[in-house]
Motif scaffolding. Structure first.
Motif, short mmCIF file in Angstrom:
data_model
loop_
_atom_site.label_atom_id
_atom_site.label_comp_id
_atom_site.label_asym_id
_atom_site.label_seq_id
_atom_site.Cartn_x
_atom_site.Cartn_y
_atom_site.Cartn_z
N THR A 68 0.83 -1.21 0.00
CA THR A 68 0.00 0.00 0.00
C THR A 68 0.86 1.26 0.00
O THR A 68 0.54 2.23 -0.69
CB THR A 68 -0.94 0.01 1.22
N TRP A 86 3.93 1.49 -1.21
CA TRP A 86 4.54 1.53 -2.54
C TRP A 86 3.54 2.04 -3.58
O TRP A 86 3.89 2.85 -4.44
CB TRP A 86 5.04 0.13 -2.92
N ALA A 87 2.30 1.57 -3.51
CA ALA A 87 1.29 1.98 -4.49
C ALA A 87 1.00 3.48 -4.39
O ALA A 87 0.84 4.15 -5.41
CB ALA A 87 0.01 1.17 -4.30
N THR A 88 0.92 4.00 -3.19
CA THR A 88 0.63 5.42 -3.05
C THR A 88 1.83 6.28 -3.44
O THR A 88 1.65 7.35 -4.03
CB THR A 88 0.18 5.77 -1.62
N ALA A 142 -1.32 6.15 -6.39
CA ALA A 142 -2.66 5.60 -6.25
C ALA A 142 -3.35 6.22 -5.05
O ALA A 142 -2.71 6.63 -4.08
CB ALA A 142 -2.59 4.08 -6.08
N SER A 188 -5.96 5.88 -1.77
CA SER A 188 -6.03 4.83 -0.76
C SER A 188 -6.97 3.71 -1.19
O SER A 188 -6.74 2.54 -0.90
CB SER A 188 -6.44 5.41 0.59
N GLN A 239 -7.52 2.76 -4.36
CA GLN A 239 -6.81 1.99 -5.37
C GLN A 239 -5.75 1.10 -4.74
O GLN A 239 -5.57 -0.04 -5.16
CB GLN A 239 -6.14 2.92 -6.39
N ALA A 240 -5.06 1.61 -3.73
CA ALA A 240 -4.04 0.81 -3.06
C ALA A 240 -4.68 -0.40 -2.38
O ALA A 240 -4.16 -1.52 -2.44
CB ALA A 240 -3.29 1.66 -2.05
N LEU A 294 -5.78 -3.26 -4.82
CA LEU A 294 -4.75 -4.15 -5.36
C LEU A 294 -4.84 -5.56 -4.78
O LEU A 294 -4.44 -6.52 -5.41
CB LEU A 294 -3.36 -3.58 -5.10
N TYR A 353 -0.31 1.49 -12.66
CA TYR A 353 -1.27 0.86 -11.77
C TYR A 353 -1.91 -0.35 -12.43
O TYR A 353 -2.10 -1.39 -11.79
CB TYR A 353 -2.34 1.87 -11.34
#
Length: 130
Positions: free
Chosen positions: A43, A45-47, A52, A54, A56-57, A60, A109
């Motif tokens: 999470t 890393w995604a943000t 991304a 929250s 979208q994170a 995943l 993403y």
């Protein structure tokens, strides 16, 4: 001691005295540690990398979980018919590696979502229902 407590204690004895069960226990313990370390970092890393939200994170995790759940039951029935689990575990490790290595280098993403969905084949194949 109740019947449940007695079966729990005898189950622990079996795990630590039978070589196969001990191997499965150690494997699942290591996998649990790796997932426990991987998921919270995913999470962050995604943000940071994918920018991304929250939602979208958190999303995943969804395709990986759904595919993993479906695949685990399918693989369990196949391995029961075939009688061997080792080839399934080796292929699951290979698929997991193939899906996780490119994940470290992606900045998209959509690609991350696809790679994690592919990782679902790896995620639940170690806990194949018996």
């Amino acid at each position: 001691m109740s019947k449940t407590e007695n079966s729990f204690v005898s189950g622990i004895k079996i795990v630590f005295t039978d070589r196969d069960f001990l191997t499965i226990f150690i494997s699942l313990f290591i996998i649990g540690l790796s997932v426990g370390g991987f998921m919270p970092y995913l999470t962050v890393w995604a943000t940071n990398t994918l920018h991304a939200t929250s939602f979208q994170a958190g999303f995943l995790f969804v395709p990986m979980s759904i595919i993993g759940l479906i695949v685990s039951f399918y693989l369990a029935s196949l391995s029961d018919k075939w009688g061997k689990r080792k080839p399934f575990i080796i292929w699951a490790l290979l698929i997991g590696t193939i899906s996780r290595v490119p994940l470290a280098f992606t900045h998209s993403y959509t690609i991350a979502l696809i790679l994690l969905a592919i990782g679902g084949f790896n995620a639940f194949s170690f806990s194949l229902p018996c």
